[in-house]
Design an enzyme around this catalytic site. Structure first.
Site, PDB file in Angstrom:
ATOM      1  N   GLY A   1       5.402 -10.307   3.955  1.00  0.00           N
ATOM      2  CA  GLY A   1       5.455 -10.129   5.201  1.00  0.00           C
ATOM      3  C   GLY A   1       5.272 -10.936   6.215  1.00  0.00           C
ATOM      4  O   GLY A   1       3.695 -11.654   6.239  1.00  0.00           O
TER       5      GLY A   1
ATOM      6  N   LEU B   1       7.125   2.750   1.251  1.00  0.00           N
ATOM      7  CA  LEU B   1       7.691   1.521   1.327  1.00  0.00           C
ATOM      8  C   LEU B   1       9.062   2.249   2.634  1.00  0.00           C
ATOM      9  O   LEU B   1       9.259   3.187   2.543  1.00  0.00           O
ATOM     10  CB  LEU B   1       8.272   1.039   0.258  1.00  0.00           C
ATOM     11  CG  LEU B   1       7.111   1.477  -1.237  1.00  0.00           C
ATOM     12  CD1 LEU B   1       7.531   1.514  -2.427  1.00  0.00           C
ATOM     13  CD2 LEU B   1       6.124   0.279  -0.195  1.00  0.00           C
ATOM     14  N   HIS B   2       9.030   1.214   2.870  1.00  0.00           N
ATOM     15  CA  HIS B   2      10.396   0.879   4.472  1.00  0.00           C
ATOM     16  C   HIS B   2      11.461  -0.494   4.267  1.00  0.00           C
ATOM     17  O   HIS B   2      11.042  -1.170   3.185  1.00  0.00           O
ATOM     18  CB  HIS B   2       9.759   1.398   5.606  1.00  0.00           C
ATOM     19  CG  HIS B   2       8.929   0.668   5.693  1.00  0.00           C
ATOM     20  ND1 HIS B   2       8.971  -0.953   5.759  1.00  0.00           N
ATOM     21  CD2 HIS B   2       7.334   0.036   6.648  1.00  0.00           C
ATOM     22  CE1 HIS B   2       7.823  -1.852   6.577  1.00  0.00           C
ATOM     23  NE2 HIS B   2       6.854  -0.882   6.447  1.00  0.00           N
TER      24      HIS B   2
ATOM     25  N   LYS C   1       5.155  -9.845   9.020  1.00  0.00           N
ATOM     26  CA  LYS C   1       4.504  -9.677  10.650  1.00  0.00           C
ATOM     27  C   LYS C   1       2.968  -9.346  10.205  1.00  0.00           C
ATOM     28  O   LYS C   1       2.043  -9.083  11.196  1.00  0.00           O
ATOM     29  CB  LYS C   1       4.761  -8.014   9.760  1.00  0.00           C
ATOM     30  CG  LYS C   1       4.366  -7.228  10.876  1.00  0.00           C
ATOM     31  CD  LYS C   1       4.846  -6.101  11.117  1.00  0.00           C
ATOM     32  CE  LYS C   1       4.300  -4.735  11.971  1.00  0.00           C
ATOM     33  NZ  LYS C   1       3.121  -4.114  10.890  1.00  0.00           N
TER      34      LYS C   1
ATOM     35  N   GLN D   1      -3.568 -12.008   8.012  1.00  0.00           N
ATOM     36  CA  GLN D   1      -3.305 -11.740   6.539  1.00  0.00           C
ATOM     37  C   GLN D   1      -2.348 -12.619   5.734  1.00  0.00           C
ATOM     38  O   GLN D   1      -2.997 -13.338   4.663  1.00  0.00           O
ATOM     39  CB  GLN D   1      -2.352 -10.602   5.696  1.00  0.00           C
ATOM     40  CG  GLN D   1      -2.386  -9.563   4.763  1.00  0.00           C
ATOM     41  CD  GLN D   1      -1.807  -8.802   4.424  1.00  0.00           C
ATOM     42  OE1 GLN D   1      -2.630  -7.891   4.674  1.00  0.00           O
ATOM     43  NE2 GLN D   1      -0.459  -8.526   3.824  1.00  0.00           N
TER      44      GLN D   1
ATOM     45  N   GLY E   1      11.232  -2.678   5.246  1.00  0.00           N
ATOM     46  CA  GLY E   1      10.481  -4.663   5.255  1.00  0.00           C
ATOM     47  C   GLY E   1      10.111  -4.389   3.969  1.00  0.00           C
ATOM     48  O   GLY E   1      10.378  -5.234   3.882  1.00  0.00           O
ATOM     49  N   HIS E   2       9.201  -3.410   3.015  1.00  0.00           N
ATOM     50  CA  HIS E   2       8.624  -3.788   1.812  1.00  0.00           C
ATOM     51  C   HIS E   2      10.674  -4.362   0.602  1.00  0.00           C
ATOM     52  O   HIS E   2      10.072  -5.442   0.867  1.00  0.00           O
ATOM     53  CB  HIS E   2       8.246  -2.508   1.279  1.00  0.00           C
ATOM     54  CG  HIS E   2       7.107  -2.340   2.350  1.00  0.00           C
ATOM     55  ND1 HIS E   2       7.166  -1.201   2.665  1.00  0.00           N
ATOM     56  CD2 HIS E   2       5.847  -2.707   1.611  1.00  0.00           C
ATOM     57  CE1 HIS E   2       5.558  -0.785   3.329  1.00  0.00           C
ATOM     58  NE2 HIS E   2       4.965  -1.949   3.392  1.00  0.00           N
TER      59      HIS E   2
ATOM     60  N   MET F   1       0.934  -1.147  -0.072  1.00  0.00           N
ATOM     61  CA  MET F   1      -0.046   0.362  -0.070  1.00  0.00           C
ATOM     62  C   MET F   1       1.036   1.119  -0.509  1.00  0.00           C
ATOM     63  O   MET F   1       0.258   2.365   0.721  1.00  0.00           O
ATOM     64  CB  MET F   1      -0.645   0.108   1.060  1.00  0.00           C
ATOM     65  CG  MET F   1      -1.909  -1.313   1.122  1.00  0.00           C
ATOM     66  SD  MET F   1      -3.616  -1.117   1.883  1.00  0.00           S
ATOM     67  CE  MET F   1      -2.665  -0.811   3.394  1.00  0.00           C
ATOM     68  N   GLY F   2       2.063   1.010  -0.639  1.00  0.00           N
ATOM     69  CA  GLY F   2       2.933   1.897  -0.705  1.00  0.00           C
ATOM     70  C   GLY F   2       3.231   2.780   0.406  1.00  0.00           C
ATOM     71  O   GLY F   2       3.826   2.007   1.550  1.00  0.00           O
TER      72      GLY F   2
HETATM   73  O1  PAF Z   1      -0.003  -5.471   3.482  1.00  0.00           O
HETATM   74  C1  PAF Z   1      -0.349  -4.911   3.037  1.00  0.00           C
HETATM   75  O2  PAF Z   1       0.502  -3.902   3.110  1.00  0.00           O
HETATM   76  C2  PAF Z   1      -1.440  -4.599   1.926  1.00  0.00           C
HETATM   77  O3  PAF Z   1      -2.909  -5.325   3.248  1.00  0.00           O
HETATM   78  C3  PAF Z   1      -2.241  -5.539   0.519  1.00  0.00           C
HETATM   79  C4  PAF Z   1      -1.401  -7.492   0.820  1.00  0.00           C
HETATM   80  C5  PAF Z   1      -0.935  -5.472   0.164  1.00  0.00           C
HETATM   81  C6  PAF Z   1      -3.457  -5.996   0.398  1.00  0.00           C
HETATM   82  O4  PAF Z   1      -3.958  -4.286   0.240  1.00  0.00           O
END
Ligand code: PAF
Length: 288
Positions: free
Chosen positions: A150, A34-35, A152, A156, A37-38, A31-32
């Site tokens: 991730g 970004l840090h 974390k 999910q 972790g991404h 979801m942008g």
């Molecule tokens: O983990 C996230 O950033 C969001 O839940 C994802 C998987 C990008 C879905 O919008």
């Protein structure tokens, strides 16, 4: 500079060309804002595939009416630069209209039963429907061979693994370790909402997870471990949504179980943080 694409026809053309050339494609859904972790997700994928696509889409359907959709941090230029430096090949940045062409009131919704009804699913009604719905769309749009998520967001990840198995998506799910600051706080875009006092307190979440692990390993009952964690965090000023120990599939722990996960969700002011710690219950294990 990395190519940013916001039209589905262009995305499909790029992916089709890569696939024709026999290249394996990976996806990092985000979801942008970004840090590190991404970027660790991008690095993990780079080792497995030939081309990495990152998506940046602040998904309205996974936010509740009183959640932070409007103020969720949006930093498109910074994200593109970071992805470029991390070696990402393409940035997929669809609009809400491209993601939900019939409008938000008329979306086909994907709901994973069971595992979405506990913990974050219970505290954030509809959240995982939004996640499953957008991840399904992203998989159909990008058609990745591998997608990185991730650890974390433990629940999910479990929801997505279930979704992929149930709907037979030809996508391998790559789970990636939690990235933490030096003091143990799990990296999250929401950490920046914390004021200085809250930021100083936030690493107590990780310490509490470690204490939960140690308590279980010392033979304390799961209910006692959970109650102690809840009391400790509340005394520090956290508003605790849950502090639980579970099996890896989020069931109740029973004597003789070998693997476990401790999970926390707690708010500091208006900021909701989640974290978890997976561990073995064998006392001699070196698993963290
Ligand atoms: O983990 C996230 O950033 C969001 O839940 C994802 C998987 C990008 C879905 O919008």
């Amino acid at each position: 500079m990395i190519e940013t694409v916001d039209r589905l026809t262009v995305l499909r053309a790029r992916i089709a060309a890569w696939k024709r050339a026999g290249l394996r494609v990976g996806l990092v859904p985000t979801m942008g804002n970004l840090h590190a972790g991404h970027f660790s997700l991008v690095a993990a994928l780079r080792a497995q595939v030939d081309r990495v696509v990152a998506s940046v889409f602040v998904n309205p359907t996974q936010f509740g009416p009183n959640e932070d959709f409007a103020r969720y941090p949006r930093t498109p230029e910074q994200d593109a630069q970071g992805l470029d430096a991390a070696g990402c090949d393409l940035l997929w940045q669809p609009s809400v209209e491209t993601m939900y062409p019939l409008g938000l009131a008329n979306t086909v919704t994907v709901r994973v039963p069971g595992i979405t009804e506990v913990l974050d699913g219970a505290h954030r009604p509809g959240h995982f429907d939004g996640v499953a719905t957008v991840v399904t769309r992203l998989f159909n749009q990008v058609q990745p061979d591998v997608a990185a998520f991730g650890r974390k967001d433990y629940q999910q990840l479990a929801v997505i693994a279930h979704l992929v198995a149930e709907l037979a998506f030809p996508v391998e799910v790559l789970p990636v370790a939690i990235a933490r600051d030096a003091d143990g706080l799990a990296l999250s875009s929401r950490n920046q909402y914390l004021d200085a006092d809250q930021r100083a307190l936030a690493p107590q979440l990780y310490r509490t997870l470690q204490a939960m692990r140690d308590g279980l390993r010392a033979g304390r009952a799961p209910a006692k471990v959970e109650a102690d964690a809840q009391a400790q965090l509340s005394a520090l000023g956290f508003a605790v949504d849950y502090a639980v120990v579970r099996t890896p599939t989020l069931g109740s722990l029973a004597p003789g179980d070998g693997e476990a996960v401790a999970l926390l969700a707690a708010r500091l002011g208006a900021t909701r943080l989640i974290d978890n710690l997976e561990f073995s219950l064998a006392p001699a294990s070196t698993a963290s």
